[in-house]
Design an enzyme around this catalytic site. Structure first.
Site, short mmCIF file in Angstrom:
data_model
loop_
_atom_site.label_atom_id
_atom_site.label_comp_id
_atom_site.label_asym_id
_atom_site.label_seq_id
_atom_site.Cartn_x
_atom_site.Cartn_y
_atom_site.Cartn_z
N ASP A 12 0.86 -1.19 0.00
CA ASP A 12 0.00 0.00 0.00
C ASP A 12 0.89 1.23 0.00
OD1 ASP A 12 -2.45 1.46 0.10
OD2 ASP A 12 -2.16 1.79 2.23
N SER A 13 0.33 2.35 -0.45
CA SER A 13 1.08 3.60 -0.44
C SER A 13 1.32 4.09 0.99
CB SER A 13 0.34 4.67 -1.24
OG SER A 13 -0.96 4.84 -0.71
N TYR A 44 -0.66 8.61 -2.60
CA TYR A 44 -0.65 8.41 -4.05
C TYR A 44 -1.87 9.06 -4.72
CZ TYR A 44 3.00 4.71 -4.09
OH TYR A 44 4.17 4.00 -4.00
N GLY A 45 -2.91 9.35 -3.93
CA GLY A 45 -4.22 9.72 -4.49
C GLY A 45 -4.20 10.84 -5.52
N CYS A 75 -4.25 -1.24 -2.31
CA CYS A 75 -4.31 0.21 -2.49
C CYS A 75 -5.15 0.47 -3.73
CB CYS A 75 -2.88 0.75 -2.69
SG CYS A 75 -2.78 2.50 -3.10
N ASN A 76 -6.24 1.19 -3.56
CA ASN A 76 -7.14 1.43 -4.69
C ASN A 76 -6.47 2.26 -5.78
OD1 ASN A 76 -10.19 0.56 -4.15
ND2 ASN A 76 -9.23 1.05 -2.21
N THR A 77 -5.68 3.26 -5.37
CA THR A 77 -5.04 4.12 -6.37
C THR A 77 -4.04 3.32 -7.19
OG1 THR A 77 -5.32 5.99 -4.87
CG2 THR A 77 -3.82 6.30 -6.72
N GLU A 160 -5.31 9.66 9.02
CA GLU A 160 -3.87 9.57 9.32
C GLU A 160 -3.46 10.49 10.48
OE1 GLU A 160 -1.16 9.29 6.07
OE2 GLU A 160 -2.03 7.32 5.65
N CYS A 194 -11.42 3.17 -0.70
CA CYS A 194 -10.10 3.53 -0.17
C CYS A 194 -9.94 2.78 1.13
CB CYS A 194 -10.00 5.03 0.05
SG CYS A 194 -8.50 5.53 0.94
N THR A 195 -8.78 2.20 1.34
CA THR A 195 -8.61 1.30 2.50
C THR A 195 -8.47 2.06 3.82
OG1 THR A 195 -6.24 1.21 1.98
CG2 THR A 195 -7.64 -0.59 1.15
N HIS A 196 -8.40 3.39 3.78
CA HIS A 196 -8.46 4.18 5.01
C HIS A 196 -9.89 4.29 5.55
CE1 HIS A 196 -4.45 5.54 3.91
NE2 HIS A 196 -4.37 6.24 5.03
#
Length: 275
Positions: A12-13, A44-45, A75-77, A160, A194-196
């Site tokens: 993941d980023s 990365y978004g 990571c979706n991006t 974050e 998004c994994t967040h």
């Protein structure tokens, strides 16, 4: 090339992929895992396709060098902007027997099982939304579904900075929900692209209509990975089963360990990787 058994790589980023790894470990605890967070270059978004592709490929190469035969882009991006090129152009040259899998397809394969209205919403980063990956992939499996997207640029910083339970978070959660739902009041299923975003689940449910189903990707991807390994015993045989978890970050390890615990819900001790 060395064909010994190796861990499953999860990339993941930043930190979000840990919400996915947490679910994968629950479903498949027997395997060894290496997690690599490219925190030094996150997020990365908002980056270009080319930049995301080069960063992702570099990190995948590092995981291959650590012995991984299978790498998950949690990571979706990265899945939206890099996966296809890596699968089609790079893997045949690097090692055609290795595999890189993404997070978008497993979600789009099953989204039609949840919607009655055939109106589906996507919350994602700017990069994921502008890539159009979700509408494109969903149409392949469910051409009768209409997809509405909403970029949520403030949600990753809220998570974050550990502000996702604050009153300030409510403002931005309500704002993006309103911007999505005004596109169609018939949306009954929303993908957290998004994994967040799973860390915002409680807040999202407070602000959304009660009939709306929220789909979080961790459980979906863990079920999909289990099915993949059952369908591909030759790949499962290459994945080592010592039950270990190793964490790498391209940034400061103390910061990573502190933040990672929020996402993984366990104590994390990472190592630094220089790119």
């Amino acid at each position: 090339m060395d064909k010994k058994k190796g861990p499953i790589g999860v990339f993941d980023s930043g930190y979000g992929g840990l919400t996915v790894l947490k679910e994968i470990v629950k479903e498949l605890p027997q395997y060894d895992y290496i997690y690599l967070g490219d925190n030094g270059r996150a997020p990365y978004g908002g980056r270009s396709f080319d930049t995301v592709y080069h960063y992702t490929l570099e990190c995948v190469q590092h995981l291959f060098n650590m012995g991984c035969h299978l790498v998950i882009l949690a990571c979706n991006t990265a899945s939206a902007k890099a996966l296809r090129t890596i699968q089609q152009n790079d893997l045949p040259k690097i090692d055609p027997e290795r595999r890189v899998l993404g997070i978008i397809r497993p979600t789009t394969e099953i989204v039609g099982n949840y919607t009655q209205s055939k109106q589906v919403g996507i919350f994602g980063t700017n990069g994921t939304v502008t890539s159009q990956s979700y509408p494109i992939e969903i149409e392949k499996f469910f051409p009768d579904i209409t997809v509405y997207q909403q970029a949520c640029p403030m949600w990753v910083p809220l998570v974050e900075n550990n502000e996702y339970n604050s009153e300030g978070a409510d403002y931005f959660i309500h704002k993006y929900i309103r911007q999505l739902m005004v596109q169609s009041s018939d949306i009954d299923t929303i993908v957290l692209g998004c994994t967040h975003y799973p860390l915002l689940m409680d807040k999202l449910q407070q602000h959304l209509p009660p009939n709306v189903t929220l789909l979080s990707q961790g459980p979906i991807l863990s079920h999909s990975l289990k099915a993949y390994l059952e369908r591909h015993p030759e790949m499962a045989a290459k994945c080592s089963t010592g039950g270990s978890r190793t964490f790498y970050t391209t940034d400061d390890i103390e910061t990573f360990d502190r933040q990672a615990g929020i996402f993984f819900e366990e104590t994390v001790k990472s190592r630094h990787l220089s790119l």
